[in-house]
Design a protein around this motif. Sequence first.
Motif, short mmCIF file in Angstrom:
data_model
loop_
_atom_site.label_atom_id
_atom_site.label_comp_id
_atom_site.label_asym_id
_atom_site.label_seq_id
_atom_site.Cartn_x
_atom_site.Cartn_y
_atom_site.Cartn_z
N GLY A 78 0.80 -1.22 0.00
CA GLY A 78 0.00 0.00 0.00
C GLY A 78 0.82 1.26 0.00
N VAL A 79 1.97 1.25 0.67
CA VAL A 79 2.80 2.46 0.70
C VAL A 79 3.36 2.74 -0.70
CG1 VAL A 79 5.02 1.41 1.40
CG2 VAL A 79 4.44 3.70 2.18
N LEU A 80 3.59 1.68 -1.48
CA LEU A 80 4.03 1.89 -2.87
C LEU A 80 2.90 2.49 -3.70
CD1 LEU A 80 6.05 -1.40 -3.40
CD2 LEU A 80 6.98 0.93 -3.38
N CYS A 81 1.67 2.04 -3.45
CA CYS A 81 0.51 2.63 -4.15
C CYS A 81 0.33 4.09 -3.73
CB CYS A 81 -0.76 1.85 -3.84
SG CYS A 81 -0.85 0.21 -4.55
N MET A 82 0.39 4.33 -2.42
CA MET A 82 0.20 5.70 -1.91
C MET A 82 1.23 6.65 -2.50
SD MET A 82 -0.98 5.42 2.08
CE MET A 82 0.32 4.33 2.63
N MET A 83 2.46 6.16 -2.66
CA MET A 83 3.52 7.01 -3.21
C MET A 83 3.17 7.44 -4.64
SD MET A 83 7.62 6.31 -3.40
CE MET A 83 7.46 4.80 -4.31
N GLN A 84 2.52 6.56 -5.40
CA GLN A 84 2.18 6.87 -6.79
C GLN A 84 0.95 7.76 -6.93
OE1 GLN A 84 4.24 6.36 -9.23
NE2 GLN A 84 5.59 5.39 -7.74
N VAL A 85 0.07 7.76 -5.93
CA VAL A 85 -1.16 8.54 -6.03
C VAL A 85 -1.13 9.80 -5.17
CG1 VAL A 85 -2.46 6.46 -6.60
CG2 VAL A 85 -2.47 7.29 -4.25
N TYR A 86 -0.07 10.00 -4.39
CA TYR A 86 0.05 11.15 -3.50
C TYR A 86 0.00 12.44 -4.30
CZ TYR A 86 2.01 14.08 0.24
OH TYR A 86 2.21 15.04 1.19
N LYS A 87 -0.96 13.28 -3.99
CA LYS A 87 -1.17 14.58 -4.65
C LYS A 87 -1.26 14.45 -6.17
CE LYS A 87 0.80 17.47 -1.02
NZ LYS A 87 1.77 18.53 -0.71
N SER A 88 -1.82 13.36 -6.62
CA SER A 88 -1.91 13.08 -8.05
C SER A 88 -3.00 13.90 -8.73
CB SER A 88 -2.24 11.59 -8.22
OG SER A 88 -2.46 11.27 -9.56
N THR A 89 -2.74 14.26 -9.98
CA THR A 89 -3.74 14.93 -10.81
C THR A 89 -3.89 14.12 -12.07
OG1 THR A 89 -3.09 17.08 -9.94
CG2 THR A 89 -4.36 17.07 -11.97
N PRO A 90 -5.07 13.54 -12.32
CA PRO A 90 -6.24 13.54 -11.45
C PRO A 90 -5.99 12.66 -10.22
CG PRO A 90 -6.60 12.03 -13.27
CD PRO A 90 -5.28 12.72 -13.53
N ALA A 91 -6.82 12.87 -9.21
CA ALA A 91 -6.72 12.05 -8.00
C ALA A 91 -7.00 10.60 -8.37
CB ALA A 91 -7.71 12.54 -6.95
N VAL A 92 -6.38 9.68 -7.66
CA VAL A 92 -6.56 8.26 -7.92
C VAL A 92 -6.98 7.58 -6.63
CG1 VAL A 92 -5.41 6.11 -8.62
CG2 VAL A 92 -4.81 8.26 -9.75
N SER A 93 -8.08 6.81 -6.71
CA SER A 93 -8.51 6.05 -5.54
C SER A 93 -7.84 4.68 -5.58
CB SER A 93 -10.03 5.89 -5.52
OG SER A 93 -10.45 5.14 -6.63
N MET A 94 -7.62 4.12 -4.42
CA MET A 94 -6.98 2.80 -4.32
C MET A 94 -7.72 1.97 -3.29
SD MET A 94 -3.47 4.11 -2.50
CE MET A 94 -3.15 2.79 -1.35
N LEU A 95 -7.88 0.69 -3.61
CA LEU A 95 -8.65 -0.20 -2.75
C LEU A 95 -8.16 -1.63 -2.92
CD1 LEU A 95 -11.22 -0.45 -0.90
CD2 LEU A 95 -12.48 -0.90 -3.00
N VAL A 96 -7.99 -2.34 -1.81
CA VAL A 96 -7.69 -3.77 -1.88
C VAL A 96 -8.98 -4.50 -2.22
CG1 VAL A 96 -6.99 -5.80 -0.56
CG2 VAL A 96 -5.78 -3.65 -0.23
N VAL A 97 -8.93 -5.32 -3.27
CA VAL A 97 -10.13 -6.07 -3.67
C VAL A 97 -9.97 -7.57 -3.46
CG1 VAL A 97 -10.94 -4.31 -5.28
CG2 VAL A 97 -9.41 -6.11 -6.11
N ARG A 98 -8.75 -8.01 -3.15
CA ARG A 98 -8.52 -9.44 -2.90
C ARG A 98 -7.21 -9.60 -2.14
NH1 ARG A 98 -10.04 -14.42 -4.96
NH2 ARG A 98 -8.38 -15.94 -5.16
N MET A 99 -7.18 -10.64 -1.31
CA MET A 99 -5.96 -10.97 -0.59
C MET A 99 -5.84 -12.48 -0.50
SD MET A 99 -4.86 -10.54 3.38
CE MET A 99 -5.67 -12.07 3.76
N GLU A 100 -4.63 -12.98 -0.72
CA GLU A 100 -4.31 -14.40 -0.53
C GLU A 100 -3.05 -14.46 0.30
OE1 GLU A 100 -3.94 -16.66 -4.14
OE2 GLU A 100 -5.41 -15.38 -5.14
N ALA A 101 -2.93 -15.52 1.10
CA ALA A 101 -1.74 -15.63 1.94
C ALA A 101 -1.33 -17.09 2.11
CB ALA A 101 -1.98 -15.01 3.31
N ASP A 102 -0.03 -17.29 2.23
CA ASP A 102 0.54 -18.59 2.57
C ASP A 102 1.42 -18.37 3.79
OD1 ASP A 102 -0.45 -20.05 0.26
OD2 ASP A 102 1.00 -18.90 -0.90
N PHE A 103 1.20 -19.18 4.82
CA PHE A 103 1.98 -19.08 6.05
C PHE A 103 2.89 -20.31 6.11
CE2 PHE A 103 -1.99 -16.85 6.64
CZ PHE A 103 -1.57 -15.63 7.13
#
Length: 168
Positions: A78-103
């Motif tokens: 998410g911090v990589l996404c936030m870095m790309q959309v920070y003060k962006s023109t046009p503004a960009v929304s970001m949302l997690v739509v899926r997550m998978e994990a292996d432990f």
Amino acid sequence: MEAVRNNAEEFRKLVSSPVRFRLFMLARLPMAYLAGLRVAALSAESATVTIPYKYINKNPFRSIYFACLSMAAELSTGVLCMMQVYKSTPAVSMLVVRMEADFTKKAVGRIAFTCHDGERIQQAAEQTKATGQGVTLTATSTGTDESGDVVATFRFTWSLKAKHLPKA
């Protein structure tokens, strides 16, 4: 393009300031603040977020609770996404739509989650800004313990969409 680079650099400075970023987490991500998440490294290509084993993060099996691991892994993407959309023109929304994990191993000590998908995230942000169409991408975050062993691998599917203002 220069403005995008300047915004990304400004965001990196914000994140690299321990006091400013902790205040940001306290205001916007209070559970991350309480869990002790830290952005250990951030570049255009990758991000590393650490989480310590401590009282508030533990489960009954004397390891870090999976939800806390998920939070650290998500922040590394998410911090990589936030870095790309920070003060962006046009503004960009970001949302997690899926997550998978292996432990793969019990998570004790300080766990570091690293995502190396910064370039792909940047391309997705540029694509949605150029086309106005939503873009999804899956970013992978790998968590390692202090001895370098992989404890978990998370895959987050992000949706990025440029917000267009109504035409006057």
